[in-house]
Design a protein around this motif. Structure first.
Motif, PDB file in Angstrom:
ATOM      1  N   ASP A 298     -12.274 -50.719 -19.063  1.00  0.00           N
ATOM      2  CA  ASP A 298     -12.469 -50.718 -17.601  1.00  0.00           C
ATOM      3  C   ASP A 298     -13.763 -50.011 -17.209  1.00  0.00           C
ATOM      4  OD1 ASP A 298      -9.988 -51.897 -17.038  1.00  0.00           O
ATOM      5  OD2 ASP A 298      -8.955 -49.957 -17.116  1.00  0.00           O
TER       6      ASP A 298
ATOM      7  N   PRO B 147     -17.803 -51.912 -16.104  1.00  0.00           N
ATOM      8  CA  PRO B 147     -18.049 -52.394 -14.736  1.00  0.00           C
ATOM      9  C   PRO B 147     -18.008 -51.266 -13.696  1.00  0.00           C
ATOM     10  CG  PRO B 147     -15.932 -53.210 -15.579  1.00  0.00           C
ATOM     11  CD  PRO B 147     -16.610 -52.558 -16.722  1.00  0.00           C
ATOM     12  N   ALA B 148     -17.095 -50.307 -13.902  1.00  0.00           N
ATOM     13  CA  ALA B 148     -16.995 -49.185 -12.954  1.00  0.00           C
ATOM     14  C   ALA B 148     -18.264 -48.334 -13.020  1.00  0.00           C
ATOM     15  CB  ALA B 148     -15.763 -48.338 -13.268  1.00  0.00           C
TER      16      ALA B 148
ATOM     17  N   MET C  61     -21.069 -50.002 -11.180  1.00  0.00           N
ATOM     18  CA  MET C  61     -20.918 -49.835  -9.724  1.00  0.00           C
ATOM     19  C   MET C  61     -21.393 -48.446  -9.286  1.00  0.00           C
ATOM     20  SD  MET C  61     -17.384 -49.808  -7.581  1.00  0.00           S
ATOM     21  CE  MET C  61     -17.122 -51.342  -6.759  1.00  0.00           C
TER      22      MET C  61
ATOM     23  N   TYR D 168     -14.431 -47.019  -7.383  1.00  0.00           N
ATOM     24  CA  TYR D 168     -14.709 -47.682  -8.667  1.00  0.00           C
ATOM     25  C   TYR D 168     -13.444 -48.254  -9.304  1.00  0.00           C
ATOM     26  CZ  TYR D 168     -13.073 -43.148 -10.293  1.00  0.00           C
ATOM     27  OH  TYR D 168     -12.317 -42.032 -10.499  1.00  0.00           O
ATOM     28  N   SER D 169     -12.250 -47.761  -8.883  1.00  0.00           N
ATOM     29  CA  SER D 169     -11.016 -48.241  -9.543  1.00  0.00           C
ATOM     30  C   SER D 169     -10.759 -49.721  -9.218  1.00  0.00           C
ATOM     31  CB  SER D 169      -9.819 -47.366  -9.168  1.00  0.00           C
ATOM     32  OG  SER D 169      -9.488 -47.567  -7.824  1.00  0.00           O
ATOM     33  N   GLN D 170     -11.451 -50.232  -8.182  1.00  0.00           N
ATOM     34  CA  GLN D 170     -11.335 -51.685  -7.910  1.00  0.00           C
ATOM     35  C   GLN D 170     -11.789 -52.511  -9.114  1.00  0.00           C
ATOM     36  OE1 GLN D 170     -14.069 -52.540  -4.789  1.00  0.00           O
ATOM     37  NE2 GLN D 170     -13.086 -51.132  -3.350  1.00  0.00           N
ATOM     38  N   CYS D 171     -12.695 -51.916  -9.915  1.00  0.00           N
ATOM     39  CA  CYS D 171     -13.216 -52.662 -11.078  1.00  0.00           C
ATOM     40  C   CYS D 171     -12.259 -52.587 -12.273  1.00  0.00           C
ATOM     41  CB  CYS D 171     -14.555 -52.078 -11.543  1.00  0.00           C
ATOM     42  SG  CYS D 171     -15.775 -51.994 -10.274  1.00  0.00           S
TER      43      CYS D 171
ATOM     44  N   SER E 202      -8.913 -53.157 -14.605  1.00  0.00           N
ATOM     45  CA  SER E 202      -8.084 -54.347 -14.789  1.00  0.00           C
ATOM     46  C   SER E 202      -6.784 -54.193 -13.997  1.00  0.00           C
ATOM     47  CB  SER E 202      -7.741 -54.510 -16.269  1.00  0.00           C
ATOM     48  OG  SER E 202      -6.865 -53.465 -16.640  1.00  0.00           O
TER      49      SER E 202
ATOM     50  N   ARG F 127      -4.396 -50.813 -13.102  1.00  0.00           N
ATOM     51  CA  ARG F 127      -4.006 -50.414 -11.740  1.00  0.00           C
ATOM     52  C   ARG F 127      -2.486 -50.386 -11.597  1.00  0.00           C
ATOM     53  NH1 ARG F 127      -6.566 -54.204  -8.261  1.00  0.00           N
ATOM     54  NH2 ARG F 127      -7.617 -55.204  -9.994  1.00  0.00           N
TER      55      ARG F 127
END
Ligand code: HAM
Length: 419
Positions: free
Chosen positions: A171, A174-175, A178, A223-226, A228, A232
């Motif tokens: 994860d 990508p985070a 960002m 950043y946790s939107q990025c 998986s 989450r």
């Protein structure tokens, strides 16, 4: 006089305080045992690579704070700065490597070369646990709830639990991208440490304590939107279990913790009694590579700082546990009675009775003062005339009444008064 003070950042613990330390340790053993944890004692120093590999070469602890030295054979050793890496090293020798679960707790000194200040020591003490070999959100929640119950058991109420997720290793890229994009646009206004962190370890920026950086960090994107969907969901399950277990908590995406081994759940506990700034405990889920193993071993755990727990107890006005045990004081007024008292004390102590006595030649008055000072329940008094008659005087210290007791009945008479 410097040689008579302990080195900066260390302290002597005298008997008046040691009772509270023991209480914290005994209560930990009691609470953690109820969850199936057993005690593990590991060495206070390890080969340096245990911490370098375990904690990550980029962490502040490994880069700046370790006490490292060479043994006579030239091998690099380090005083343990924390407990997790050594516990994992020890567990390599158990069947945890074959997939079984291990639940262990530990307490003892840890060493970090930090600048000493209130609640920050170079030798400090942790009470910690590690649950190794399994990975599930309910295990993380159980671990946090156990810490919550432990704090309650030692009289600490009002602790603030902060939790966050670090996702899994996949994860992160990508985070990180960002975060890098966002922080690159603000880096000129940030502290020199954050400028180096931008390239070396962007996550460290999130827990920077500098005021100027704080404002920028607060506005960082989520950043946790990025992460998986699975990561989450994992974190959502931890939160649900904590709610069901009645553990109050808040989520803070700035909580990343200072050690590199964390994945998924991380948590920290602060207390308003210490200004809410320094953590009294911290932990999380991690993955650690054991020497020679290709697959990392999962675990979850925490450590609480004993000195800081004691500071919170003091701030809350929790009384120190009473260590006073009812006891007897034996007063001898000549050489023969002192000898007889020494022998009697030996028998009483073997039966678990606390006894203090004067073995030097001292006046009656000074011995009575000692009996009062040590809080004795009764004082036994004898000199040459009592010895000649084969008796001793037993004085009740609370009301001052006294009786004469034959020598062969002294053990029973004192034992009865202590019951
Ligand atoms: P840590 O956050 O580095 O985590 O330390 C845990 C606790 O030790 C802190 O919350 C604090 O109470 C205490 N502590 C740390 N440094 C000092 C210091 N210099 N002086 C006084 N107290 C201090 C760990 O050590 C991880 N091994 C915790 C863990 C276990 N994570 C998973 N399992």
């Amino acid at each position: 006089m410097a040689a008579f003070s302990p080195p900066p950042g260390t302290a002597d613990i005298f008997p008046a305080e040691a009772g509270s330390w023991r209480f914290l340790e005994n209560t930990a053993a009691k609470v953690f045992s109820a969850y199936g944890y057993g005690e593990l004692r590991t060495p206070v120093f390890e080969y340096t690579e245990v911490f370098q590999r375990g904690l990550g070469g980029e962490t502040e602890v490994v880069q700046k704070e370790m006490y490292t030295f060479e043994d006579r054979g030239g091998r690099s050793l380090t005083l343990r700065p924390e407990g997790t890496a050594g516990v994992m090293r020890a567990l390599t020798n158990t069947d945890v490597a074959n997939g079984s679960e291990q639940r262990v707790f530990y307490y003892g000194p840890m060493f970090r070369g930090e600048r000493p200040s209130a609640g920050r020591r170079r030798q400090f003490h942790q009470i910690g646990v590690e649950n190794v070999g399994r990975c599930a959100p309910l295990i993380d929640a159980e671990c946090i709830a156990m810490l919550h119950n432990y704090l309650r058991a030692i009289g600490i109420t009002g602790a603030v639990f902060t939790v966050n997720t670090r996702g899994v290793m996949d994860d992160r890229p990508p985070a990180e991208a960002m975060l890098r994009e966002y922080f690159s646009g603000h880096i000129d206004a940030m502290c020199p440490d954050c400028r180096t962190r931008l390239d070396r370890n962007i996550w460290r920026i999130l827990d920077c304590k500098q005021e100027a950086c704080g404002r920028i960090i607060t506005e960082a994107p989520d950043y946790s939107q990025c992460f998986s969907a699975a990561s989450r969901e994992y974190f959502a399950a931890v939160q649900e279990a904590l709610t069901r277990l009645g553990v109050p908590f808040r989520v803070d995406s700035r909580l990343v913790r200072g050690l590199d081994y964390y994945v998924h759940t991380v948590f920290e506990v602060t207390h308003p009694g210490l200004g809410g700034q320094i953590a009294i405990a911290g932990g999380g889920r991690y993955e650690l590579f054991l020497p020679g193993e290709k697959k990392p071993l999962p675990g979850v755990g925490f450590a609480a700082g004993v000195e800081r727990l004691l500071m919170v107890r003091e701030a809350l006005g929790v009384p120190a546990p009473s260590v006073a045990v009812a006891g007897a004081f034996l007063i001898g007024l000549d050489a023969a009675s002192r000898m007889a008292n020494l022998v009697l004390a030996d028998r009483l102590r073997a039966a678990g009775i606390r006894v203090e006595l004067e073995l030097e030649e001292r006046s009656f008055k000074s011995q009575m003062r000692s009996a009062n000072r040590c809080g004795a329940v009764c004082a036994l008094i004898r000199g040459d005339s009592e010895m000649a008659r084969g008796v001793a005087i037993l004085k009740n210290m609370a009301d001052g009444t006294q009786v004469e007791v034959p020598e062969d009945r002294l053990f029973e008479a004192i034992s009865q008064r202590m019951a």
